[in-house]
Design a protein around this motif. Structure first.
Motif, PDB file in Angstrom:
ATOM      1  N   ARG A 284       0.810  -1.220   0.000  1.00 57.32           N
ATOM      2  CA  ARG A 284       0.000   0.000   0.000  1.00 57.32           C
ATOM      3  C   ARG A 284       0.845   1.273   0.000  1.00 57.32           C
ATOM      4  N   ARG A 285       1.931   1.282   0.765  1.00 56.27           N
ATOM      5  CA  ARG A 285       2.784   2.472   0.823  1.00 56.27           C
ATOM      6  C   ARG A 285       3.680   2.593  -0.404  1.00 56.27           C
ATOM      7  N   ALA A 286       3.963   1.476  -1.083  1.00 54.69           N
ATOM      8  CA  ALA A 286       4.833   1.517  -2.262  1.00 54.69           C
ATOM      9  C   ALA A 286       4.052   1.772  -3.556  1.00 54.69           C
ATOM     10  N   ALA A 287       2.766   1.483  -3.581  1.00 57.65           N
ATOM     11  CA  ALA A 287       1.958   1.635  -4.807  1.00 57.65           C
ATOM     12  C   ALA A 287       2.005   3.054  -5.394  1.00 57.65           C
ATOM     13  N   PRO A 288       2.067   4.120  -4.586  1.00 62.25           N
ATOM     14  CA  PRO A 288       2.152   5.461  -5.167  1.00 62.25           C
ATOM     15  C   PRO A 288       3.430   5.736  -5.959  1.00 62.25           C
ATOM     16  N   LEU A 289       4.381   4.804  -5.976  1.00 63.19           N
ATOM     17  CA  LEU A 289       5.590   4.980  -6.776  1.00 63.19           C
ATOM     18  C   LEU A 289       5.345   4.712  -8.262  1.00 63.19           C
ATOM     19  N   VAL A 290       4.231   4.063  -8.590  1.00 57.89           N
ATOM     20  CA  VAL A 290       3.943   3.717  -9.990  1.00 57.89           C
ATOM     21  C   VAL A 290       3.851   4.966 -10.876  1.00 57.89           C
ATOM     22  N   PRO A 291       3.154   6.031 -10.476  1.00 62.02           N
ATOM     23  CA  PRO A 291       3.137   7.227 -11.328  1.00 62.02           C
ATOM     24  C   PRO A 291       4.525   7.835 -11.557  1.00 62.02           C
ATOM     25  N   ALA A 292       5.419   7.700 -10.574  1.00 60.01           N
ATOM     26  CA  ALA A 292       6.786   8.213 -10.761  1.00 60.01           C
ATOM     27  C   ALA A 292       7.496   7.422 -11.858  1.00 60.01           C
ATOM     28  N   GLU A 293       7.302   6.112 -11.868  1.00 62.43           N
ATOM     29  CA  GLU A 293       7.889   5.305 -12.931  1.00 62.43           C
ATOM     30  C   GLU A 293       7.281   5.674 -14.283  1.00 62.43           C
ATOM     31  N   ALA A 294       5.960   5.809 -14.320  1.00 64.35           N
ATOM     32  CA  ALA A 294       5.285   6.150 -15.579  1.00 64.35           C
ATOM     33  C   ALA A 294       5.775   7.489 -16.118  1.00 64.35           C
ATOM     34  N   ALA A 295       5.917   8.474 -15.242  1.00 62.83           N
ATOM     35  CA  ALA A 295       6.398   9.790 -15.675  1.00 62.83           C
ATOM     36  C   ALA A 295       7.829   9.704 -16.195  1.00 62.83           C
ATOM     37  N   GLY A 296       8.674   8.962 -15.509  1.00 64.49           N
ATOM     38  CA  GLY A 296      10.055   8.809 -15.946  1.00 64.49           C
ATOM     39  C   GLY A 296      10.155   8.171 -17.326  1.00 64.49           C
ATOM     40  N   TYR A 297       9.421   7.084 -17.522  1.00 64.13           N
ATOM     41  CA  TYR A 297       9.441   6.431 -18.830  1.00 64.13           C
ATOM     42  C   TYR A 297       8.841   7.324 -19.912  1.00 64.13           C
ATOM     43  N   LEU A 298       7.723   7.970 -19.607  1.00 64.00           N
ATOM     44  CA  LEU A 298       7.051   8.806 -20.592  1.00 64.00           C
ATOM     45  C   LEU A 298       7.976   9.921 -21.084  1.00 64.00           C
ATOM     46  N   ILE A 299       8.592  10.637 -20.172  1.00 61.97           N
ATOM     47  CA  ILE A 299       9.496  11.725 -20.567  1.00 61.97           C
ATOM     48  C   ILE A 299      10.686  11.176 -21.335  1.00 61.97           C
ATOM     49  N   SER A 300      11.291  10.120 -20.820  1.00 58.47           N
ATOM     50  CA  SER A 300      12.478   9.548 -21.453  1.00 58.47           C
ATOM     51  C   SER A 300      12.174   9.034 -22.860  1.00 58.47           C
ATOM     52  N   ILE A 301      11.098   8.287 -23.000  1.00 54.61           N
ATOM     53  CA  ILE A 301      10.745   7.727 -24.306  1.00 54.61           C
ATOM     54  C   ILE A 301      10.427   8.823 -25.314  1.00 54.61           C
ATOM     55  N   LEU A 302       9.693   9.828 -24.891  1.00 58.53           N
ATOM     56  CA  LEU A 302       9.360  10.914 -25.811  1.00 58.53           C
ATOM     57  C   LEU A 302      10.603  11.695 -26.235  1.00 58.53           C
ATOM     58  N   VAL A 303      11.474  12.003 -25.287  1.00 57.93           N
ATOM     59  CA  VAL A 303      12.688  12.763 -25.623  1.00 57.93           C
ATOM     60  C   VAL A 303      13.604  11.928 -26.521  1.00 57.93           C
ATOM     61  N   ILE A 304      13.790  10.665 -26.177  1.00 62.16           N
ATOM     62  CA  ILE A 304      14.660   9.813 -26.994  1.00 62.16           C
ATOM     63  C   ILE A 304      14.040   9.570 -28.369  1.00 62.16           C
ATOM     64  N   GLY A 305      12.769   9.211 -28.378  1.00 64.30           N
ATOM     65  CA  GLY A 305      12.115   8.872 -29.645  1.00 64.30           C
ATOM     66  C   GLY A 305      11.966  10.033 -30.605  1.00 64.30           C
ATOM     67  N   LEU A 306      11.726  11.204 -30.065  1.00 61.75           N
ATOM     68  CA  LEU A 306      11.464  12.347 -30.940  1.00 61.75           C
ATOM     69  C   LEU A 306      12.651  13.295 -31.115  1.00 61.75           C
ATOM     70  N   VAL A 307      13.622  13.273 -30.175  1.00 63.63           N
ATOM     71  CA  VAL A 307      14.716  14.250 -30.240  1.00 63.63           C
ATOM     72  C   VAL A 307      16.095  13.585 -30.315  1.00 63.63           C
ATOM     73  N   ILE A 308      16.414  12.758 -29.322  1.00 69.28           N
ATOM     74  CA  ILE A 308      17.770  12.226 -29.194  1.00 69.28           C
ATOM     75  C   ILE A 308      18.057  11.081 -30.168  1.00 69.28           C
ATOM     76  N   GLY A 309      17.041  10.336 -30.561  1.00 70.43           N
ATOM     77  CA  GLY A 309      17.237   9.198 -31.455  1.00 70.43           C
ATOM     78  C   GLY A 309      18.071   9.516 -32.681  1.00 70.43           C
TER      79      GLY A 309
END
Length: 190
Positions: A35-60
């Motif tokens: 229960r206390r660890a479940a709120p970490l999921v949005p942090a992972e989602a945000a990290g992947y979302l930003i990273s994938i978008l920057v890599i896929g659209l800019v850094i690639g």
């Protein structure tokens, strides 16, 4: 990759593979409970979302033309993971109730090498519409992240019954340290 079934299986395989972020999620589940660890999921989602978008659209395109950029990224990731492993080791002994923060999960995921594979080979940025695949990715990510937290919570509960709950953050730190060494030393042998 535009086949939905192949996309789903590939994403599940990549996200299900143990790595730094999954280790943090399992460590959090084991040390803090589901229960206390479940709120970490949005942090992972945000990290992947930003990273994938920057890599896929800019850094690639930059990586394709300058392979040394990729080596620099790997070394940077490795150095961050070494720092994270040290902090997790040290803080796990001091405060086992909260050894993993959303910020750590976010930054670790932002720097996760899996983002390169996802951005350059799985999310079909070159073929519109790519955004439904990104939304599907986030749904699959949530399921996998919850599974890693649940696994950690189960292992943490077993560890606490044998009076070894303090080992959970240290085991996580050791695993992250191994990933860090691989990221830093790997480019030196190429």
């Amino acid at each position: 990759m535009q086949d939905p079934v192949l996309f789903t299986l590939t994403v599940l395989l990549i996200l299900g593979t143990p790595g730094p972020t999954n280790t943090l999620l399992a460590t959090a589940g084991g040390a803090m409970g589901f229960r206390r660890a479940a709120p970490l999921v949005p942090a992972e989602a945000a990290g992947y979302l930003i990273s994938i978008l920057v890599i896929g659209l800019v850094i690639g395109p930059v990586i394709a033309s300058a392979p040394t950029v990729l080596i620099g990224l790997r070394v940077t990731v490795g150095l961050y993971l070494i720092w994270l492993a040290a902090m997790l080791w040290r803080n796990g002994a001091i405060d086992a109730a909260a050894p993993v923060t959303a910020r750590q999960v976010f930054i670790t995921t932002l720097l996760n090498p899996k983002s390169l594979v996802l951005a350059l080979g799985v999310i079909p940025f070159g073929a519109p519409p790519w955004w439904p695949f990104l939304l599907g990715f986030l749904l699959l990510l949530t399921c996998v992240a919850i599974s890693w937290i649940a696994l950690g919570a189960l292992l943490g509960s077993v560890a606490s019954t044998v009076a070894r709950a303090g080992w959970v953050p240290r085991i996580g730190a050791t695993i992250i340290g191994a990933f860090a060494l691989t990221a830093v030393i790997g480019p030196l042998f190429r």
